[in-house]
Write a protein that holds these residues in place. Sequence first.
Motif, PDB file in Angstrom:
ATOM      1  N   GLN A 227     -33.118 -12.477   7.337  1.00  0.00           N
ATOM      2  CA  GLN A 227     -33.715 -11.153   7.192  1.00  0.00           C
ATOM      3  C   GLN A 227     -33.050 -10.488   5.995  1.00  0.00           C
ATOM      4  O   GLN A 227     -31.822 -10.353   5.967  1.00  0.00           O
ATOM      5  N   ARG A 228     -33.894 -10.099   5.013  1.00  0.00           N
ATOM      6  CA  ARG A 228     -33.368  -9.509   3.782  1.00  0.00           C
ATOM      7  C   ARG A 228     -34.047  -8.170   3.534  1.00  0.00           C
ATOM      8  O   ARG A 228     -35.272  -8.066   3.569  1.00  0.00           O
ATOM      9  N   SER A 229     -33.237  -7.163   3.273  1.00  0.00           N
ATOM     10  CA  SER A 229     -33.790  -5.882   2.834  1.00  0.00           C
ATOM     11  C   SER A 229     -33.567  -5.778   1.333  1.00  0.00           C
ATOM     12  O   SER A 229     -32.534  -6.204   0.819  1.00  0.00           O
ATOM     13  N   VAL A 230     -34.546  -5.237   0.636  1.00  0.00           N
ATOM     14  CA  VAL A 230     -34.481  -5.068  -0.809  1.00  0.00           C
ATOM     15  C   VAL A 230     -34.756  -3.595  -1.091  1.00  0.00           C
ATOM     16  O   VAL A 230     -35.785  -3.065  -0.675  1.00  0.00           O
TER      17      VAL A 230
ATOM     18  N   GLU B 148     -38.614   0.231  -1.014  1.00  0.00           N
ATOM     19  CA  GLU B 148     -37.934  -0.753  -0.178  1.00  0.00           C
ATOM     20  C   GLU B 148     -38.880  -1.872   0.212  1.00  0.00           C
ATOM     21  O   GLU B 148     -40.080  -1.652   0.365  1.00  0.00           O
ATOM     22  N   GLY B 149     -38.310  -3.062   0.349  1.00  0.00           N
ATOM     23  CA  GLY B 149     -39.067  -4.225   0.783  1.00  0.00           C
ATOM     24  C   GLY B 149     -38.263  -5.018   1.778  1.00  0.00           C
ATOM     25  O   GLY B 149     -37.100  -4.724   2.047  1.00  0.00           O
ATOM     26  N   ARG B 150     -38.925  -6.061   2.325  1.00  0.00           N
ATOM     27  CA  ARG B 150     -38.261  -6.870   3.344  1.00  0.00           C
ATOM     28  C   ARG B 150     -38.756  -8.309   3.254  1.00  0.00           C
ATOM     29  O   ARG B 150     -39.939  -8.559   3.063  1.00  0.00           O
ATOM     30  N   PHE B 151     -37.818  -9.245   3.412  1.00  0.00           N
ATOM     31  CA  PHE B 151     -38.138 -10.661   3.508  1.00  0.00           C
ATOM     32  C   PHE B 151     -37.718 -11.135   4.890  1.00  0.00           C
ATOM     33  O   PHE B 151     -36.603 -10.848   5.334  1.00  0.00           O
TER      34      PHE B 151
ATOM     35  N   GLY C 116     -40.671 -17.852   3.632  1.00  0.00           N
ATOM     36  CA  GLY C 116     -41.018 -16.777   4.542  1.00  0.00           C
ATOM     37  C   GLY C 116     -42.001 -15.831   3.899  1.00  0.00           C
ATOM     38  O   GLY C 116     -42.756 -16.216   3.002  1.00  0.00           O
ATOM     39  N   ALA C 117     -41.991 -14.591   4.362  1.00  0.00           N
ATOM     40  CA  ALA C 117     -42.896 -13.572   3.841  1.00  0.00           C
ATOM     41  C   ALA C 117     -42.085 -12.412   3.279  1.00  0.00           C
ATOM     42  O   ALA C 117     -41.115 -11.960   3.904  1.00  0.00           O
ATOM     43  N   PHE C 118     -42.500 -11.935   2.102  1.00  0.00           N
ATOM     44  CA  PHE C 118     -41.870 -10.790   1.468  1.00  0.00           C
ATOM     45  C   PHE C 118     -42.874  -9.650   1.447  1.00  0.00           C
ATOM     46  O   PHE C 118     -43.997  -9.813   0.973  1.00  0.00           O
ATOM     47  N   VAL C 119     -42.472  -8.508   2.001  1.00  0.00           N
ATOM     48  CA  VAL C 119     -43.330  -7.323   2.025  1.00  0.00           C
ATOM     49  C   VAL C 119     -42.750  -6.301   1.052  1.00  0.00           C
ATOM     50  O   VAL C 119     -41.584  -5.908   1.165  1.00  0.00           O
ATOM     51  N   TRP C 120     -43.579  -5.909   0.066  1.00  0.00           N
ATOM     52  CA  TRP C 120     -43.167  -4.906  -0.930  1.00  0.00           C
ATOM     53  C   TRP C 120     -44.314  -3.920  -1.089  1.00  0.00           C
ATOM     54  O   TRP C 120     -45.451  -4.326  -1.307  1.00  0.00           O
ATOM     55  N   LEU C 121     -44.011  -2.643  -0.941  1.00  0.00           N
ATOM     56  CA  LEU C 121     -45.015  -1.581  -1.037  1.00  0.00           C
ATOM     57  C   LEU C 121     -46.196  -1.851  -0.098  1.00  0.00           C
ATOM     58  O   LEU C 121     -47.356  -1.631  -0.448  1.00  0.00           O
ATOM     59  N   GLY C 122     -45.878  -2.360   1.099  1.00  0.00           N
ATOM     60  CA  GLY C 122     -46.887  -2.591   2.121  1.00  0.00           C
ATOM     61  C   GLY C 122     -47.690  -3.868   1.977  1.00  0.00           C
ATOM     62  O   GLY C 122     -48.565  -4.145   2.797  1.00  0.00           O
ATOM     63  N   VAL C 123     -47.425  -4.657   0.945  1.00  0.00           N
ATOM     64  CA  VAL C 123     -48.182  -5.882   0.707  1.00  0.00           C
ATOM     65  C   VAL C 123     -47.301  -7.091   1.019  1.00  0.00           C
ATOM     66  O   VAL C 123     -46.217  -7.245   0.447  1.00  0.00           O
ATOM     67  N   ALA C 124     -47.789  -7.945   1.938  1.00  0.00           N
ATOM     68  CA  ALA C 124     -47.042  -9.158   2.318  1.00  0.00           C
ATOM     69  C   ALA C 124     -47.496 -10.333   1.468  1.00  0.00           C
ATOM     70  O   ALA C 124     -48.694 -10.522   1.245  1.00  0.00           O
ATOM     71  N   ARG C 125     -46.521 -11.085   0.989  1.00  0.00           N
ATOM     72  CA  ARG C 125     -46.807 -12.288   0.195  1.00  0.00           C
ATOM     73  C   ARG C 125     -45.874 -13.403   0.648  1.00  0.00           C
ATOM     74  O   ARG C 125     -44.722 -13.143   0.990  1.00  0.00           O
ATOM     75  N   PRO C 126     -46.357 -14.657   0.578  1.00  0.00           N
ATOM     76  CA  PRO C 126     -45.445 -15.768   0.861  1.00  0.00           C
ATOM     77  C   PRO C 126     -44.373 -15.838  -0.231  1.00  0.00           C
ATOM     78  O   PRO C 126     -44.658 -15.538  -1.395  1.00  0.00           O
ATOM     79  N   ALA C 127     -43.169 -16.202   0.154  1.00  0.00           N
ATOM     80  CA  ALA C 127     -42.068 -16.299  -0.811  1.00  0.00           C
ATOM     81  C   ALA C 127     -41.209 -17.501  -0.462  1.00  0.00           C
ATOM     82  O   ALA C 127     -41.040 -17.835   0.715  1.00  0.00           O
TER      83      ALA C 127
END
Length: 152
Positions: free
Chosen positions: A21-24, A32-35, A60-71
């Motif tokens: 779990q990563r917070s950015v 803020e984002g989250r992986f 996993g999945a990275f969510v930035w500005l409400g948009v989830a993308r595979p990472a």
Amino acid sequence: MGEFRPVPEVLVYLAGSWRVQRSVRDRASGDEGRFDGITVFSALKEGGPGHDGLLHEESGAFVWLGVARPAERTLRFLPGPTPGTADVRFADGRPFHDLDLTSGRHIADHPCAADLYRGEFTVRDTDHWRTVWRVAGPSKDLLLTTDYVRVG
């Protein structure tokens, strides 16, 4: 975090699967984002007998500005210059940073163009460790905090 758990052999400690779990946080904009994902450290046959390292594969999945993308990312953890340490490299072999957890805590720097990445690695116990990367430069002011929990 006041107490750290010494790790006599970092490659032995890291081997296996970890929930990540990563917070950015962009400290300039406040964004803020989250992986959320998994990191697997598996045997890497490189350098001959006694010189094997670990292949680090994160997905996993990275969510930035409400948009989830595979990472995903891949790193190589090779035996370091002294017993128990590691030489961390990008997938293409370029140097990333050193890693020495024999005291349970380590600071590493990675200059990247005009930016400086400074990572702090801390071990809580046999199943929990954390990295905190601070990224500073002309156009970056980021804080990335990653918690790892052993799976199984």
